[in-house]
Scaffold this motif. Structure first.
Motif, short mmCIF file in Angstrom:
data_model
loop_
_atom_site.label_atom_id
_atom_site.label_comp_id
_atom_site.label_asym_id
_atom_site.label_seq_id
_atom_site.Cartn_x
_atom_site.Cartn_y
_atom_site.Cartn_z
N ALA A 233 2.50 -3.02 4.67
CA ALA A 233 1.84 -3.49 3.45
C ALA A 233 0.82 -2.46 2.95
O ALA A 233 0.74 -2.18 1.75
N GLY A 234 0.04 -1.89 3.88
CA GLY A 234 -0.93 -0.88 3.47
C GLY A 234 -0.27 0.39 2.98
O GLY A 234 -0.74 1.02 2.03
N LEU A 235 0.81 0.79 3.63
CA LEU A 235 1.58 1.95 3.21
C LEU A 235 2.02 1.79 1.76
O LEU A 235 1.87 2.71 0.93
N LEU A 236 2.56 0.63 1.45
CA LEU A 236 2.98 0.33 0.09
C LEU A 236 1.82 0.46 -0.89
O LEU A 236 1.95 1.07 -1.96
N ALA A 237 0.70 -0.12 -0.53
CA ALA A 237 -0.47 -0.09 -1.42
C ALA A 237 -0.92 1.35 -1.67
O ALA A 237 -1.26 1.72 -2.80
N GLY A 238 -0.90 2.16 -0.63
CA GLY A 238 -1.31 3.55 -0.80
C GLY A 238 -0.38 4.32 -1.71
O GLY A 238 -0.83 5.14 -2.53
N LEU A 239 0.91 4.09 -1.59
CA LEU A 239 1.88 4.77 -2.46
C LEU A 239 1.74 4.32 -3.91
O LEU A 239 1.83 5.13 -4.84
N LEU A 240 1.51 3.03 -4.11
CA LEU A 240 1.26 2.53 -5.46
C LEU A 240 0.00 3.16 -6.05
O LEU A 240 -0.05 3.53 -7.23
N SER A 241 -1.01 3.33 -5.21
CA SER A 241 -2.28 3.87 -5.68
C SER A 241 -2.14 5.30 -6.17
O SER A 241 -2.82 5.70 -7.13
N ARG A 242 -1.28 6.06 -5.55
CA ARG A 242 -1.14 7.46 -5.99
C ARG A 242 -0.18 7.60 -7.15
O ARG A 242 0.11 8.71 -7.61
N GLY A 243 0.35 6.46 -7.67
CA GLY A 243 1.10 6.49 -8.91
C GLY A 243 2.56 6.12 -8.84
O GLY A 243 3.25 6.14 -9.86
N ALA A 244 3.08 5.77 -7.66
CA ALA A 244 4.48 5.34 -7.57
C ALA A 244 4.67 4.00 -8.26
O ALA A 244 3.77 3.16 -8.28
N ASP A 245 5.86 3.79 -8.85
CA ASP A 245 6.13 2.46 -9.40
C ASP A 245 6.55 1.54 -8.25
O ASP A 245 6.84 2.00 -7.15
N PRO A 246 6.55 0.22 -8.46
CA PRO A 246 6.78 -0.70 -7.35
C PRO A 246 8.08 -0.48 -6.58
O PRO A 246 8.08 -0.51 -5.34
N ALA A 247 9.20 -0.26 -7.27
CA ALA A 247 10.46 -0.05 -6.56
C ALA A 247 10.42 1.25 -5.76
O ALA A 247 10.87 1.31 -4.61
N GLN A 248 9.90 2.30 -6.37
CA GLN A 248 9.78 3.59 -5.68
C GLN A 248 8.89 3.46 -4.45
O GLN A 248 9.23 3.95 -3.35
N ALA A 249 7.75 2.81 -4.60
CA ALA A 249 6.83 2.63 -3.48
C ALA A 249 7.49 1.83 -2.36
O ALA A 249 7.33 2.15 -1.18
N ALA A 250 8.25 0.79 -2.72
CA ALA A 250 8.90 -0.03 -1.71
C ALA A 250 9.93 0.78 -0.92
O ALA A 250 10.04 0.66 0.30
N CYS A 251 10.70 1.61 -1.61
CA CYS A 251 11.72 2.42 -0.93
C CYS A 251 11.09 3.47 -0.04
O CYS A 251 11.48 3.65 1.12
N TRP A 252 10.10 4.19 -0.57
CA TRP A 252 9.43 5.20 0.23
C TRP A 252 8.71 4.57 1.42
O TRP A 252 8.72 5.13 2.53
#
Length: 289
Positions: A233-252
């Motif tokens: 969950a935190g990994l996702l939040a960090g990726l979203l914070s740096r500008g990833a869109d939700p689907a991209q953040a979820a996959c990464w």
């Protein structure tokens, strides 16, 4: 666009063609993540999620947790601003409106709600507070008890158009679906995405409300350990914070979570590594895709 019956397999090649944003400038360019969670007895979940957000690239970390744990968390995570929230008599976050929490939510670039929370009614009230305070385009990650609360009030998200990622395990998926999940987790993730108007990451099965889907296939049994979901969950939040869109953040995030576990296997074997040991592997895993 992949259809619901034909998810794309997440590979390094797929991710290289879907490169994460690389913000320039200071920490503000990589965004502020606020993690709302914990209880008197589960502050570690907030710590794991928060540090994972930093490891994934967030610029600023804020933790809102039970007031009895705030001092200890501030020492354990000196990189974070830590705010103590009112508790119930049994140590759960009280859920009632709090001016300091409202201000933090309103100012955050990403809000993750759920790691370590207890009490379904208190969590439902807390979720209302967060949704009322967050901007309509502020990305949200809902995990753990926040998903149980959402299952009682699906109208909080359905049709809202908010950028939200849900990260259920099988038990939480059962509550969200109001039935036992079947064996086809791709289909179950797709149903949840459509029902809650959110991106869903269900054990590496990722679906969006518009019918796109992906599957991460390298996760192993070692990820089934206490605290592993908080890291994701935190990994996702960090990726979203740096500008990833939700689907991209979820996959990464699904890939980075799984491969970080793989990197621990030579030292610990397939099972036996700890969730906190995933944290140090995240930056290298992301950087070497």
């Amino acid at each position: 666009m992949p259809n619901r019956s034909d998810p794309l397999v997440i590979t390094p090649a797929l991710l290289r063609d879907w490169a994460l944003p690389v913000p320039s400038g200071g920490k503000e360019a990589r965004g502020t993540v606020l993690v709302v969670g914990g209880s008197r007895f589960t502050p570690g979940a907030v710590l794991l999620a928060g540090v994972a957000a930093l490891r994934a690239g967030a610029g600023v970390l804020q933790l809102a947790a039970a007031e009895s744990t705030a001092a200890a968390l501030s020492i354990q995570v000196p990189e974070a601003l830590v705010v103590g929230l009112p508790e119930t008599s049994d140590g759960a976050l009280a859920g009632r409106p709090d001016d300091q929490l409202t201000e933090l939510v309103a100012a955050a670039d990403v809000v993750a709600v759920g790691p370590g929370l207890r009490g379904i009614e208190e969590t439902r009230e807390l979720l209302h507070v967060v949704l009322d305070a967050a901007g309509p385009r502020t990305p949200l990650v809902l995990d753990a008890y926040a998903l149980g609360a959402l299952s009682h009030s699906p109208e909080l998200l359905a049709g809202s158009g908010r950028p939200v990622v849900l990260t259920p395990n099988i038990t939480e998926a059962q509550h969200l679906l109001d039935r036992e999940p079947g064996d086809d987790l791709d289909a179950e993730a797709a149903e949840l995405a459509a029902r809650y108007d959110a991106v869903v990451s269900l054990y590496g099965h990722i679906a969006t409300p518009d019918g796109r889907s992906w599957r991460e296939e390298s996760g192993d049994a070692g990820l089934g350990t206490s605290g592993s979901g908080d890291v994701r969950a935190g990994l996702l939040a960090g990726l979203l914070s740096r500008g990833a869109d939700p689907a991209q953040a979820a996959c990464w995030a699904a890939f980075a979570h799984a491969v970080s576990g793989q990197r621990l296997v030579p030292q610990y074997g397939r099972i036996g590594f700890l969730a906190r040991e995933l944290l140090d592997e995240i930056p290298h895993t992301i950087a070497t895709v």
